[in-house]
Motif scaffolding. Sequence first.
Motif, PDB file in Angstrom:
ATOM      1  N   PHE A  50       0.793  -1.236   0.000  1.00  0.00           N
ATOM      2  CA  PHE A  50       0.000   0.000   0.000  1.00  0.00           C
ATOM      3  C   PHE A  50       0.823   1.284   0.000  1.00  0.00           C
ATOM      4  N   GLY A  51       1.907   1.330   0.760  1.00  0.00           N
ATOM      5  CA  GLY A  51       2.753   2.534   0.771  1.00  0.00           C
ATOM      6  C   GLY A  51       2.501   3.479   1.933  1.00  0.00           C
ATOM      7  N   LYS A  52       2.087   2.955   3.073  1.00  0.00           N
ATOM      8  CA  LYS A  52       1.872   3.814   4.248  1.00  0.00           C
ATOM      9  C   LYS A  52       3.128   3.790   5.095  1.00  0.00           C
ATOM     10  N   GLY A  53       3.922   4.812   4.942  1.00  0.00           N
ATOM     11  CA  GLY A  53       5.175   4.897   5.660  1.00  0.00           C
ATOM     12  C   GLY A  53       5.212   6.035   6.650  1.00  0.00           C
ATOM     13  N   SER A  54       4.062   6.382   7.218  1.00  0.00           N
ATOM     14  CA  SER A  54       4.023   7.458   8.199  1.00  0.00           C
ATOM     15  C   SER A  54       3.308   6.999   9.458  1.00  0.00           C
ATOM     16  N   VAL A  55       3.582   7.716  10.545  1.00  0.00           N
ATOM     17  CA  VAL A  55       3.000   7.401  11.852  1.00  0.00           C
ATOM     18  C   VAL A  55       2.136   8.591  12.264  1.00  0.00           C
ATOM     19  N   GLN A  56       0.910   8.307  12.664  1.00  0.00           N
ATOM     20  CA  GLN A  56       0.041   9.365  13.158  1.00  0.00           C
ATOM     21  C   GLN A  56      -0.185   9.180  14.648  1.00  0.00           C
ATOM     22  N   THR A  57      -0.238  10.298  15.348  1.00  0.00           N
ATOM     23  CA  THR A  57      -0.557  10.311  16.767  1.00  0.00           C
ATOM     24  C   THR A  57      -1.871  11.045  16.924  1.00  0.00           C
ATOM     25  N   VAL A  58      -2.799  10.450  17.683  1.00  0.00           N
ATOM     26  CA  VAL A  58      -4.086  11.091  17.946  1.00  0.00           C
ATOM     27  C   VAL A  58      -3.980  11.837  19.265  1.00  0.00           C
ATOM     28  N   ILE A  59      -4.284  13.140  19.215  1.00  0.00           N
ATOM     29  CA  ILE A  59      -4.197  13.991  20.394  1.00  0.00           C
ATOM     30  C   ILE A  59      -5.609  14.430  20.772  1.00  0.00           C
ATOM     31  N   PRO A  60      -6.145  13.931  21.888  1.00  0.00           N
ATOM     32  CA  PRO A  60      -7.484  14.341  22.315  1.00  0.00           C
ATOM     33  C   PRO A  60      -7.500  15.832  22.645  1.00  0.00           C
ATOM     34  N   LEU A  61      -8.577  16.502  22.263  1.00  0.00           N
ATOM     35  CA  LEU A  61      -8.698  17.943  22.514  1.00  0.00           C
ATOM     36  C   LEU A  61      -9.608  18.246  23.697  1.00  0.00           C
ATOM     37  N   GLY A  62     -10.009  17.240  24.421  1.00  0.00           N
ATOM     38  CA  GLY A  62     -10.868  17.451  25.586  1.00  0.00           C
ATOM     39  C   GLY A  62     -12.275  16.968  25.312  1.00  0.00           C
TER      40      GLY A  62
END
Length: 170
Positions: A50-62
């Motif tokens: 597929f080509g997904k070579g990135s990392v995402q972080t989920v940051i809750p906003l409250g």
Amino acid sequence: MQSYMAHNGEVFKGVPLIMLINGGSASASEIVAGALQDRRRATIVGTTSFGKGSVQTVIPLGADRGALRLTTARYYTPSGHSIQALGIEPDVSISPARLTEEELAKIRRFSEADLPHALANEDGAERHALTMPDEQPPEGYEGEDFQLERAKQMLKDGTITASTGLKRAG
């Protein structure tokens, strides 16, 4: 809580290894495939990942404010190549199903690089155009998994070795 410690060296040293990939192989599976391919520890069989070579972080906003998904890192193979928007190309190209040119055209439009706002490859490299695989199931194939059957046959035939991956003719 349990802890497990890794030990230096290979547990299955000398054992031939094949890893199957396809367009649905993404992220962690691509990292493993890229590492095994770079280190010539396995032969990669299938179709381009597929080509997904990135990392995402989920940051809750409250509470009741949602969250922010932020790209925080990129994956690289041991040799330093980014898989972002490119994917891992197999050493041996085998499709799981028989393809027509029309079906191949549909597959060509499904990768990380085709998603809206996807990160480009930082080296400026572009994904190679998908072509008809080297092998496809024969007409009328009624088995369950052609790629797996072929991989097992390669191991039985001795065309794959542990130290060099695919045996090259010559």
